[in-house]
Motif scaffolding. Structure first.
Motif, PDB file in Angstrom:
ATOM      1  N   ALA A  49       0.812  -1.223   0.000  1.00  0.00           N
ATOM      2  CA  ALA A  49       0.000   0.000   0.000  1.00  0.00           C
ATOM      3  C   ALA A  49       0.841   1.266   0.000  1.00  0.00           C
ATOM      4  CB  ALA A  49      -0.935  -0.007   1.202  1.00  0.00           C
ATOM      5  N   SER A  50       2.168   1.125   0.105  1.00  0.00           N
ATOM      6  CA  SER A  50       3.020   2.299   0.273  1.00  0.00           C
ATOM      7  C   SER A  50       3.413   2.979  -1.037  1.00  0.00           C
ATOM      8  CB  SER A  50       4.300   1.900   1.026  1.00  0.00           C
ATOM      9  OG  SER A  50       5.128   1.072   0.212  1.00  0.00           O
ATOM     10  N   SER A  51       3.143   2.334  -2.181  1.00  0.00           N
ATOM     11  CA  SER A  51       3.572   2.898  -3.458  1.00  0.00           C
ATOM     12  C   SER A  51       2.469   3.766  -4.060  1.00  0.00           C
ATOM     13  CB  SER A  51       3.949   1.783  -4.443  1.00  0.00           C
ATOM     14  OG  SER A  51       4.345   2.331  -5.679  1.00  0.00           O
ATOM     15  N   GLU A  52       2.748   5.035  -4.188  1.00  0.00           N
ATOM     16  CA  GLU A  52       1.752   6.000  -4.684  1.00  0.00           C
ATOM     17  C   GLU A  52       1.324   5.673  -6.114  1.00  0.00           C
ATOM     18  OE1 GLU A  52       1.327  10.827  -5.520  1.00  0.00           O
ATOM     19  OE2 GLU A  52       3.076  10.023  -4.454  1.00  0.00           O
ATOM     20  N   ASN A  53       2.282   5.268  -6.970  1.00  0.00           N
ATOM     21  CA  ASN A  53       1.974   4.959  -8.364  1.00  0.00           C
ATOM     22  C   ASN A  53       1.728   3.476  -8.606  1.00  0.00           C
ATOM     23  OD1 ASN A  53       2.240   7.632  -9.485  1.00  0.00           O
ATOM     24  ND2 ASN A  53       4.446   7.431  -9.138  1.00  0.00           N
ATOM     25  N   GLY A  54       1.743   2.687  -7.549  1.00  0.00           N
ATOM     26  CA  GLY A  54       1.497   1.259  -7.698  1.00  0.00           C
ATOM     27  C   GLY A  54       2.767   0.485  -8.018  1.00  0.00           C
ATOM     28  N   TRP A  55       2.562  -0.749  -8.469  1.00  0.00           N
ATOM     29  CA  TRP A  55       3.652  -1.682  -8.729  1.00  0.00           C
ATOM     30  C   TRP A  55       3.537  -2.232 -10.145  1.00  0.00           C
ATOM     31  CZ3 TRP A  55       7.189  -2.648  -4.753  1.00  0.00           C
ATOM     32  CH2 TRP A  55       6.806  -2.172  -3.493  1.00  0.00           C
ATOM     33  N   LEU A  56       4.669  -2.279 -10.830  1.00  0.00           N
ATOM     34  CA  LEU A  56       4.717  -2.921 -12.136  1.00  0.00           C
ATOM     35  C   LEU A  56       4.832  -4.421 -11.935  1.00  0.00           C
ATOM     36  CD1 LEU A  56       5.076  -2.893 -15.263  1.00  0.00           C
ATOM     37  CD2 LEU A  56       7.548  -2.712 -14.832  1.00  0.00           C
ATOM     38  N   LEU A  57       3.957  -5.172 -12.582  1.00  0.00           N
ATOM     39  CA  LEU A  57       4.033  -6.631 -12.564  1.00  0.00           C
ATOM     40  C   LEU A  57       4.282  -7.114 -13.993  1.00  0.00           C
ATOM     41  CD1 LEU A  57       3.708  -9.485 -11.410  1.00  0.00           C
ATOM     42  CD2 LEU A  57       1.214  -9.217 -11.664  1.00  0.00           C
ATOM     43  N   GLU A  58       5.466  -7.666 -14.229  1.00  0.00           N
ATOM     44  CA  GLU A  58       5.781  -8.293 -15.524  1.00  0.00           C
ATOM     45  C   GLU A  58       5.349  -9.755 -15.414  1.00  0.00           C
ATOM     46  OE1 GLU A  58       9.526  -5.413 -16.729  1.00  0.00           O
ATOM     47  OE2 GLU A  58       9.940  -7.355 -15.793  1.00  0.00           O
ATOM     48  N   TYR A  59       4.220 -10.032 -16.024  1.00  0.00           N
ATOM     49  CA  TYR A  59       3.449 -11.251 -15.755  1.00  0.00           C
ATOM     50  C   TYR A  59       3.666 -12.276 -16.859  1.00  0.00           C
ATOM     51  CZ  TYR A  59      -0.887 -14.002 -15.110  1.00  0.00           C
ATOM     52  OH  TYR A  59      -1.808 -14.996 -14.935  1.00  0.00           O
ATOM     53  N   TYR A  60       3.953 -13.525 -16.468  1.00  0.00           N
ATOM     54  CA  TYR A  60       4.182 -14.606 -17.429  1.00  0.00           C
ATOM     55  C   TYR A  60       3.191 -15.741 -17.170  1.00  0.00           C
ATOM     56  CZ  TYR A  60       8.578 -12.378 -18.716  1.00  0.00           C
ATOM     57  OH  TYR A  60       9.518 -11.487 -19.166  1.00  0.00           O
ATOM     58  N   PRO A  61       2.190 -15.913 -18.038  1.00  0.00           N
ATOM     59  CA  PRO A  61       1.294 -17.062 -17.896  1.00  0.00           C
ATOM     60  C   PRO A  61       1.945 -18.334 -18.447  1.00  0.00           C
ATOM     61  CG  PRO A  61       0.634 -15.764 -19.797  1.00  0.00           C
ATOM     62  CD  PRO A  61       1.803 -15.030 -19.144  1.00  0.00           C
ATOM     63  N   GLU A  62       1.367 -19.482 -18.080  1.00  0.00           N
ATOM     64  CA  GLU A  62       1.781 -20.801 -18.586  1.00  0.00           C
ATOM     65  C   GLU A  62       3.170 -21.170 -18.074  1.00  0.00           C
ATOM     66  OE1 GLU A  62       2.900 -24.162 -20.732  1.00  0.00           O
ATOM     67  OE2 GLU A  62       3.899 -22.274 -21.190  1.00  0.00           O
ATOM     68  N   GLU A  63       3.321 -22.393 -17.631  1.00  0.00           N
ATOM     69  CA  GLU A  63       4.523 -22.800 -16.906  1.00  0.00           C
ATOM     70  C   GLU A  63       5.801 -22.733 -17.740  1.00  0.00           C
ATOM     71  OE1 GLU A  63       3.998 -26.765 -15.543  1.00  0.00           O
ATOM     72  OE2 GLU A  63       3.718 -27.618 -17.546  1.00  0.00           O
ATOM     73  N   ASN A  64       5.673 -22.782 -19.066  1.00  0.00           N
ATOM     74  CA  ASN A  64       6.852 -22.652 -19.935  1.00  0.00           C
ATOM     75  C   ASN A  64       6.981 -21.260 -20.550  1.00  0.00           C
ATOM     76  OD1 ASN A  64       7.770 -25.432 -19.709  1.00  0.00           O
ATOM     77  ND2 ASN A  64       5.926 -25.958 -20.865  1.00  0.00           N
ATOM     78  N   GLN A  65       6.187 -20.325 -20.067  1.00  0.00           N
ATOM     79  CA  GLN A  65       6.178 -18.935 -20.548  1.00  0.00           C
ATOM     80  C   GLN A  65       5.964 -18.861 -22.069  1.00  0.00           C
ATOM     81  OE1 GLN A  65       9.778 -19.659 -19.241  1.00  0.00           O
ATOM     82  NE2 GLN A  65       8.603 -20.204 -17.439  1.00  0.00           N
ATOM     83  N   SER A  66       5.142 -19.770 -22.593  1.00  0.00           N
ATOM     84  CA  SER A  66       5.012 -19.885 -24.050  1.00  0.00           C
ATOM     85  C   SER A  66       4.298 -18.696 -24.685  1.00  0.00           C
ATOM     86  CB  SER A  66       4.277 -21.177 -24.413  1.00  0.00           C
ATOM     87  OG  SER A  66       2.994 -21.221 -23.811  1.00  0.00           O
ATOM     88  N   TYR A  67       3.575 -17.913 -23.888  1.00  0.00           N
ATOM     89  CA  TYR A  67       2.887 -16.734 -24.425  1.00  0.00           C
ATOM     90  C   TYR A  67       3.703 -15.460 -24.247  1.00  0.00           C
ATOM     91  CZ  TYR A  67      -1.094 -19.932 -24.285  1.00  0.00           C
ATOM     92  OH  TYR A  67      -1.919 -21.014 -24.452  1.00  0.00           O
ATOM     93  N   GLY A  68       4.852 -15.548 -23.585  1.00  0.00           N
ATOM     94  CA  GLY A  68       5.649 -14.364 -23.318  1.00  0.00           C
ATOM     95  C   GLY A  68       5.165 -13.630 -22.086  1.00  0.00           C
ATOM     96  N   GLY A  69       5.668 -12.398 -21.902  1.00  0.00           N
ATOM     97  CA  GLY A  69       5.344 -11.609 -20.720  1.00  0.00           C
ATOM     98  C   GLY A  69       4.484 -10.401 -21.048  1.00  0.00           C
ATOM     99  N   PHE A  70       3.690  -9.967 -20.066  1.00  0.00           N
ATOM    100  CA  PHE A  70       2.747  -8.860 -20.247  1.00  0.00           C
ATOM    101  C   PHE A  70       2.795  -7.940 -19.034  1.00  0.00           C
ATOM    102  CE2 PHE A  70       1.419 -12.470 -22.670  1.00  0.00           C
ATOM    103  CZ  PHE A  70       1.011 -11.949 -23.878  1.00  0.00           C
ATOM    104  N   ASN A  71       2.512  -6.673 -19.251  1.00  0.00           N
ATOM    105  CA  ASN A  71       2.638  -5.658 -18.212  1.00  0.00           C
ATOM    106  C   ASN A  71       1.301  -5.341 -17.547  1.00  0.00           C
ATOM    107  OD1 ASN A  71       5.535  -4.366 -18.364  1.00  0.00           O
ATOM    108  ND2 ASN A  71       4.899  -4.721 -20.481  1.00  0.00           N
ATOM    109  N   TYR A  72       1.321  -5.419 -16.226  1.00  0.00           N
ATOM    110  CA  TYR A  72       0.257  -4.874 -15.395  1.00  0.00           C
ATOM    111  C   TYR A  72       0.860  -3.793 -14.504  1.00  0.00           C
ATOM    112  CZ  TYR A  72      -2.853  -8.928 -16.224  1.00  0.00           C
ATOM    113  OH  TYR A  72      -3.657  -9.890 -16.776  1.00  0.00           O
TER     114      TYR A  72
END
Length: 423
Positions: A49-72
């Motif tokens: 809760a301490s980050s005013e602008n939030g947190w970047l999450l570089e998100y990788y679905p699927e256990e082999n990362q076959s779809y690549g990474g996406f930004n939240y």
């Protein structure tokens, strides 16, 4: 003292000894396991809760990362999370939901209330019963000393991820990500690492490469990546010949690693290969919008074909395209004609090759073949295509050395014969 009396004395004092040991053990740990995990969860919540602008999450679905990474980008309060998403139609839009920090074989961040952004990769559909096999629960693995990073592991996939404290607006960051994605689009790529220069691909958020090793073995790898505001971030390090790279920054038509010893060059083929590679469809003529540019000689050929078509079939020529037929695996001049009952297309197939030793000359084959529809319109072939092919070699002039959107095509033998192609 006999042994029997000694035995009874030991039994008498054991409870006191055991009680003393347990007291000492409690003093050593200070808190019970339940108290410690509760304190840990409270600390995670405080940091989140301490980050005013939030947190970047570089998100990788699927256990082999076959779809690549996406930004939240995720912003937390005591009970709610607000999510921004790279794939949203408008990156300024947000979706809010509840979240929990729970104890489950360690501290876990759980997005347990449905959120269309955060559950995008985990939501099943009629065609994908497991969705994209993404996580919505994450094992919390630790906080960096400066509290600017929180290490995560997907509970389902086991993928390692990071929450990174955002120093800037989520909207600005995600817009920069979209911009960099466009800038990194090139026909070909090449990795330069040590004394190796390796062709590679950057496609579908995967970096792929292959080369022959020192012992004649084939070495290959595919590494998922995520677009950043300045380049790309690999899921794992690229490692060749004891040289590694993890983060790349875009500049001067190449990606440069964090320490500068690995680059990924953007490779743009010469204009004659661009035209001959069979990827793009170019417009030569659009009579509906009056888009064309050609010499008087070529325009005369077009009008002859136009009038013959109109006279025989009552159909007005509308388009001429320079394209590639993936079924026939041949280039084609494709003609479209409009009648009262619809539009018809006919293809005249031909060969085209780059002229050896040049970057701006092409050689047309001397003859053409027709598809079944084109047999009804032979004058498109005899009155236009055959005359273009007869010139043989043409000189090309693109409006951009990297990605030409228009190309002037001029007969090498007769400069009065020329026409433009538009991407």
């Amino acid at each position: 003292m006999n042994m029997k009396k000694l035995y009874y004395l030991l039994l008498l004092f054991c409870p006191f000894i055991l009680q003393s040991c347990l007291k000492d053990q409690k003093d050593i740990f200070g808190e019970s396991p339940a108290e410690r995990i509760d304190a840990t969860l409270k600390n995670y919540k405080k940091v989140l809760a301490s980050s005013e602008n939030g947190w970047l999450l570089e998100y990788y679905p699927e256990e082999n990362q076959s779809y690549g990474g996406f930004n939240y980008v995720v912003k937390f309060t005591e009970e709610e999370v607000k999510a921004y998403f790279e794939l949203a139609s408008d990156v300024s839009s947000t979706v809010e939901s509840l979240y929990q920090l729970i104890a489950d074989d360690g501290p876990v961040l759980s997005f347990d209330t449905y959120n269309t952004f955060l559950h995008y990769f985990a939501t099943p559909s009629s065609t994908m019963t497991d969705g994209y096999q993404g996580d919505y629960e994450f094992i919390l693995m630790g906080i960096s000393d400066d509290q600017n990073e929180i290490m995560l592991k997907g509970k389902k996939t086991g993928n390692r991820m990071l929450l990174k404290r955002m120093p800037e607006s989520p909207i600005d960051y995600l817009n920069a990500v979209r911009s960099i994605k466009t800038k990194l689009d090139a026909p070909k790529y090449r990795i330069n690492i040590g004394d190796k220069h390796l062709d590679c691909t950057l496609s579908n958020r995967q970096l792929s490469y292959q080369y022959v090793g020192d012992n004649e073995e084939i070495v290959s790898d595919q590494i998922a990546f995520c677009y950043t505001a300045t380049g790309i971030q690999l899921y794992k390090s690229l490692e060749i010949d004891n040289i590694s790279a993890y983060t790349f920054t875009f500049g001067d038509q190449q990606l440069v690693s964090e320490n500068g010893d690995v680059t990924i060059d953007f490779v743009y083929p010469p204009v004659n290969e661009v035209l001959a590679n069979g990827i793009s469809t170019y417009l030569m003529l659009d009579l509906l919008s009056q888009q064309y540019n050609m010499s008087a000689t070529v325009q005369g050929w077009v009008m002859d074909a136009y009038n013959a078509n109109l006279s025989e079939w009552g159909e007005a020529l509308t388009y001429v395209r320079f394209t590639y037929d993936s079924v026939e695996q041949k280039h084609s001049f494709a003609f479209s004609s409009k009648a009262s009952n619809g539009t018809y297309t006919s293809n005249f197939f031909h060969e085209i090759t780059p002229v050896d030793g040049t970057e701006n000359e092409i050689q047309f084959g001397s003859d053409y073949t027709m598809d079944s529809n084109a047999t009804y319109y032979p004058y498109f072939g005899t009155m236009l295509v055959a005359k273009i092919l007869l010139e043989g070699i043409y000189v090309l002039e693109g409006n951009d050395n990297k990605k030409p959107t228009q190309i002037k095509v001029t007969s090498k033998a007769n400069p009065d014969i020329w026409f433009y192609l538009y991407l």
